[in-house]
Motif scaffolding. Structure first.
Motif, mmCIF file in Angstrom:
data_model
loop_
_atom_site.group_PDB
_atom_site.id
_atom_site.type_symbol
_atom_site.label_atom_id
_atom_site.label_comp_id
_atom_site.label_asym_id
_atom_site.label_seq_id
_atom_site.Cartn_x
_atom_site.Cartn_y
_atom_site.Cartn_z
ATOM 1 N N MET A 59 0.862 -1.280 0.185
ATOM 2 C CA MET A 59 -0.142 -0.076 -0.045
ATOM 3 C C MET A 59 1.019 1.288 -0.121
ATOM 4 N N ILE A 60 0.304 2.254 -0.691
ATOM 5 C CA ILE A 60 1.108 3.549 -0.857
ATOM 6 C C ILE A 60 0.062 4.636 -0.705
ATOM 7 N N GLY A 61 -0.071 5.306 0.357
ATOM 8 C CA GLY A 61 -1.253 6.314 0.669
ATOM 9 C C GLY A 61 -1.577 6.298 2.052
ATOM 10 N N ASN A 62 -2.269 7.328 2.654
ATOM 11 C CA ASN A 62 -2.217 7.509 4.047
ATOM 12 C C ASN A 62 -3.032 6.353 4.936
ATOM 13 N N ALA A 63 -4.608 6.419 4.444
ATOM 14 C CA ALA A 63 -5.314 5.676 5.216
ATOM 15 C C ALA A 63 -5.127 4.144 4.527
ATOM 16 N N LEU A 64 -4.579 4.096 3.324
ATOM 17 C CA LEU A 64 -4.040 2.639 2.894
ATOM 18 C C LEU A 64 -2.927 2.080 3.705
ATOM 19 N N GLU A 65 -2.193 3.093 4.240
ATOM 20 C CA GLU A 65 -0.905 2.305 4.857
ATOM 21 C C GLU A 65 -1.146 1.968 6.311
ATOM 22 N N VAL A 66 -2.173 2.977 6.750
ATOM 23 C CA VAL A 66 -2.795 2.651 8.201
ATOM 24 C C VAL A 66 -3.610 0.935 8.295
ATOM 25 N N LYS A 67 -4.152 0.744 7.318
ATOM 26 C CA LYS A 67 -4.676 -0.451 7.027
ATOM 27 C C LYS A 67 -3.920 -1.516 6.859
ATOM 28 N N GLU A 68 -2.773 -1.139 6.220
ATOM 29 C CA GLU A 68 -1.415 -2.357 6.242
ATOM 30 C C GLU A 68 -0.663 -2.502 7.471
ATOM 31 N N ALA A 69 -0.703 -1.208 8.358
ATOM 32 C CA ALA A 69 -0.228 -1.613 9.649
ATOM 33 C C ALA A 69 -1.134 -2.265 10.428
ATOM 34 N N ILE A 70 -2.318 -2.039 10.516
ATOM 35 C CA ILE A 70 -3.300 -2.950 11.183
ATOM 36 C C ILE A 70 -3.010 -4.697 10.878
ATOM 37 N N ASP A 71 -3.028 -4.676 9.369
ATOM 38 C CA ASP A 71 -2.928 -6.057 8.923
ATOM 39 C C ASP A 71 -1.432 -6.751 9.530
ATOM 40 N N THR A 72 -0.607 -5.844 9.689
ATOM 41 C CA THR A 72 0.868 -6.594 9.944
ATOM 42 C C THR A 72 0.943 -6.533 11.311
ATOM 43 N N LEU A 73 0.422 -5.779 12.317
ATOM 44 C CA LEU A 73 0.064 -5.672 13.705
ATOM 45 C C LEU A 73 -0.746 -7.136 14.043
ATOM 46 N N ASN A 74 -1.664 -7.836 13.056
ATOM 47 C CA ASN A 74 -2.282 -8.718 13.169
ATOM 48 C C ASN A 74 -1.765 -9.963 12.946
ATOM 49 N N GLY A 75 -0.572 -9.899 12.183
ATOM 50 C CA GLY A 75 0.180 -11.075 12.012
ATOM 51 C C GLY A 75 -0.214 -11.334 10.379
ATOM 52 N N ARG A 76 -0.878 -10.463 9.770
ATOM 53 C CA ARG A 76 -1.250 -10.815 8.407
ATOM 54 C C ARG A 76 -0.998 -9.941 7.327
ATOM 55 N N LYS A 135 1.163 -12.346 18.206
ATOM 56 C CA LYS A 135 0.476 -13.596 18.090
ATOM 57 C C LYS A 135 -0.888 -13.503 19.257
ATOM 58 N N THR A 136 -0.403 -12.818 20.332
ATOM 59 C CA THR A 136 -1.333 -12.768 21.460
ATOM 60 C C THR A 136 -2.304 -11.384 21.345
ATOM 61 N N GLY A 137 -2.149 -10.682 20.253
ATOM 62 C CA GLY A 137 -3.042 -9.423 20.101
ATOM 63 C C GLY A 137 -2.466 -8.234 21.014
ATOM 64 N N LYS A 138 -1.264 -8.457 21.927
ATOM 65 C CA LYS A 138 -0.776 -7.440 22.664
ATOM 66 C C LYS A 138 -0.508 -5.926 21.848
ATOM 67 N N ALA A 139 0.227 -6.526 20.707
ATOM 68 C CA ALA A 139 0.741 -5.292 19.857
ATOM 69 C C ALA A 139 -0.466 -4.522 19.518
ATOM 70 N N LEU A 140 -1.646 -5.183 18.808
ATOM 71 C CA LEU A 140 -2.782 -4.582 18.292
ATOM 72 C C LEU A 140 -3.293 -3.741 19.341
ATOM 73 N N GLU A 141 -3.566 -4.298 20.612
ATOM 74 C CA GLU A 141 -4.233 -3.662 21.782
ATOM 75 C C GLU A 141 -3.433 -2.529 21.984
ATOM 76 N N GLN A 142 -2.033 -2.364 21.882
ATOM 77 C CA GLN A 142 -1.220 -1.329 22.286
ATOM 78 C C GLN A 142 -1.489 -0.295 21.122
ATOM 79 N N PHE A 143 -1.674 -0.699 19.815
ATOM 80 C CA PHE A 143 -2.062 0.243 18.836
ATOM 81 C C PHE A 143 -3.193 1.039 19.261
#
Ligand code: URA
Length: 433
Positions: A246-263, A301-309
């Motif tokens: 992804m290149i673009g602001n909201a698109l990159e936020v979405k990609e960050a969420i996916d990455t913090l989700n392990g996907r 894996k445990t979701g801790k990173a996503l909760e921290q986000f």
């Protein structure tokens, strides 16, 4: 001391003393030394270089030309991370919650994007309500409470660098290793870092196109950091194609969420684990990068990173529902598939051209005053090494009201397609400490 004597000294390849360098930076910042003399001196540096001592003194003098941030009220070793600029580089958005979730304090000052590269603040502001406009006290309180906060750059940080960079830009002296290394390191030191992890990009979309010069820059910055008693590690990573999809602001936020989700995409995920594990080691949270990587992977894996986000977003006024419902992020009105003009294997993607294409859609700024569109951008479907059929989508453009016809052609021209199979490029070239 007279500036003309110091220009002649450097012109003749001699070494400056610490006092001479302080005289030059102080005089230039307060206006006693005019641009024409500073231009001549910069050109002398370009040709005659600086030794390690001069580079460290030069960096220190730039740090002290303006305000410095005192992070001593934050417990623990504050590790900053800096990337030399790329396309689709969402690493800060991922690393801030990821490494802080394992206890590394992240007190980060970030900037806005210009030209073909994006800025972290713009990406953060794609989350409704998120504000980086916080006071120093609030910044420190948030890091002590949550282990993470991001604030905008204060105006009077390294004014000598701002003035000198503007001058270098119009006098052919930007591409000087001692000048670039000191410029980057001065900003990290002024922002209060105890230790620094540098992501030095190399390749077509990077500031440094060749591996040798990227390595030289990385070594120069590591030496400056270590000479000024900040543990510094540099990773040299690939920017021959955009990072992630992804290149673009909201698109990159979405990609960050996916990455913090392990996907997340494999390259972006790997770079984040690499940078994050070096940050954790420098912060004293792990004894080795292997141990640090395990801690980071566990947090994902445990979701801790996503909760921290979520906590990070909420604490700075942002809408944290976007983490579970990314459809709440700004969304473009149209999507346009850009077809491949031939079949084969992707052999090259001009990352800077893809970055410029995203900017033309409104995702980035052509000038400092341009207004950006947080929803638009480019989603890549094909990266180097992938097979493609004629007519298959190379990318999808996310468009609002920009004229996208020229962007379609630009993106097609940015992709090279070969008949031969092509291996994926290496992601990490070197680690220097
Ligand atoms: N980025 C900087 O911050 N400074 C330079 O001199 C070049 C790139």
């Amino acid at each position: 001391m007279r500036m003309v004597d110091l220009i002649q000294k450097k012109r003749d390849g001699k070494l400056h003393t610490k006092e001479e360098i302080q005289f030059i930076i102080e005089g230039y910042t307060n206006g006693d030394i005019p641009d024409y003399q500073m231009s001549a001196w910069s050109m002398a540096i370009f040709f005659k270089d600086m030794n390690d001592d001069e580079r460290a003194w030069f960096t220190e003098a730039i740090v002290h030309s303006g305000d410095t941030i005192d992070l001593s009220a934050i417990e623990g070793i504050k590790v900053d991370k800096h990337s030399t600029g790329g396309v689709g580089d969402t690493t800060t958005l991922i690393l801030a919650p990821l490494v802080s979730s394992i206890g590394v304090p992240v007190a980060k000052m970030s900037g806005r994007g210009l030209g073909h590269t994006g800025g972290t603040i713009d990406k953060l502001e794609a989350m409704k309500g998120f504000s980086v406009d916080i006071s120093n006290d609030e910044f420190i309180r948030l890091v002590n409470t949550n282990k993470v906060a991001v604030m905008g750059q204060t105006d009077n940080l390294t004014p000598a660098d701002k003035k000198l960079y503007g001058l270098r830009d119009v006098t052919g002296t930007v591409n000087s290793i001692p000048m670039i290394a000191s410029s980057i390191m001065s900003k990290k030191l002024a922002a209060g870092a105890d230790a620094i992890v540098l992501d030095v990009k190399t390749g077509a979309g990077a500031f440094m196109k060749e591996l040798d010069e990227s390595r030289e820059l990385a070594e120069a910055m590591v030496k400056i950091g270590n000479n000024l008693e900040r543990n510094t590690t540099a990773i040299i990573s690939d920017m021959n194609q955009p990072l992630g999809f992804m290149i673009g602001n909201a698109l990159e936020v979405k990609e960050a969420i996916d990455t913090l989700n392990g996907r997340g995409p494999a390259d972006l995920t790997e770079l984040c684990y690499t940078l994050g594990s070096h940050m954790a080691v420098l912060a004293g949270k792990a004894n080795s990068t292997e141990e640090a990587r395990e801690l980071l992977q566990e947090a994902v894996k445990t979701g801790k990173a996503l909760e921290q986000f979520k906590l990070f977003i909420r604490s700075q006024g942002g809408d944290d529902t976007i983490v579970d419902s990314p459809e709440n992020l700004p969304t473009a009105t149209k999507t346009i598939a850009v077809p491949s003009l031939s079949s084969g294997y992707i052999s090259a993607i001009m990352a800077d051209e893809i970055g410029t294409s995203a900017m033309l859609l409104g995702a980035g700024r052509a000038t400092k005053d341009s207004v950006i569109d947080l929803a638009v951008g480019i989603e890549l479907h094909k990266k180097i090494g992938d097979a493609v059929e004629e007519g298959e989508a190379l990318v999808t453009l996310h468009v609002n009201d920009a004229d996208y016809e020229t962007v379609v052609e630009k993106v097609q021209a940015a992709y090279s397609i070969s008949k031969e199979e092509i291996p994926s490029p290496q992601l990490i070239y070197d680690v220097i400490s």
